[in-house]
Design an enzyme around this catalytic site. Sequence first.
Site, PDB file in Angstrom:
ATOM      1  N   GLY A 101     130.925  89.943 -27.872  1.00 27.05           N
ATOM      2  CA  GLY A 101     129.718  91.290 -27.973  1.00 27.05           C
ATOM      3  C   GLY A 101     129.237  91.188 -26.954  1.00 27.05           C
ATOM      4  CD  GLN A 133     125.829  91.457 -22.051  1.00 26.08           C
ATOM      5  OE1 GLN A 133     125.989  92.397 -23.378  1.00 26.08           O
ATOM      6  NE2 GLN A 133     125.909  90.733 -21.666  1.00 26.08           N
ATOM      7  CB  CYS A 178     126.280  85.741 -21.533  1.00 27.93           C
ATOM      8  SG  CYS A 178     125.230  87.618 -20.884  1.00 27.93           S
ATOM      9  CG  LEU A 179     131.264  90.260 -21.771  1.00 24.68           C
ATOM     10  CD1 LEU A 179     131.684  91.054 -22.504  1.00 24.68           C
ATOM     11  CD2 LEU A 179     132.449  89.258 -21.580  1.00 24.68           C
TER      12      LEU A 179
HETATM   13 NI    NI Z   1     125.057  88.360 -23.957  1.00 28.89          NI
END
Ligand code: NI
Length: 168
Positions: free
Chosen positions: A46, A51, A92-93
Amino acid sequence: MALLPILHYPDPRLGKIAKAVSEFDDRLRALVANLAQTMYDANGVGLAATQVDVHQRVIVIDTSDSRDQLQVFINPRIIRASPNRRLAEEGCLSVPGVYDEVERPDGVTVEAEDERGRTFRVDAEELLAICIQHEMDHLTGKVFVEYLSQLKQTRIRSRMRKLDRASA
Ligand code: NI
């Protein structure tokens, strides 16, 4: 399409609150395509527009093993959350290499618009439910590590600063 640079925690831009999308135009569709490409390239399940420093309520998700089931949620809102909560590991990226457990409702019903502005609903469970809630948090400026203890957050921030210095 283009790969977009992903902000790393604790970049303060990750704390910005995204605005609702009102124009369902080619510019929005280009953003969605770039978000999807960036997510796939980074092997993520996701990615929220926040981001990549775009502060609009847009998220892309693909929880399939085959990596060909893109789901796009524009202006997502949770209209039902299960009373049952479950602890599950998240990553998380924007916080590469960090995985920890977060407790959330184990099912949600989400309403959103697609890239053409059409409203749809999804009943999500398991990984998809977690992922939708995680990505929606990004749109309100929240990163999953903020659910962890202060001690853990301090450790993660120092680890991320070292990582970003090493790659700078
Ligand atoms: Ni994330």
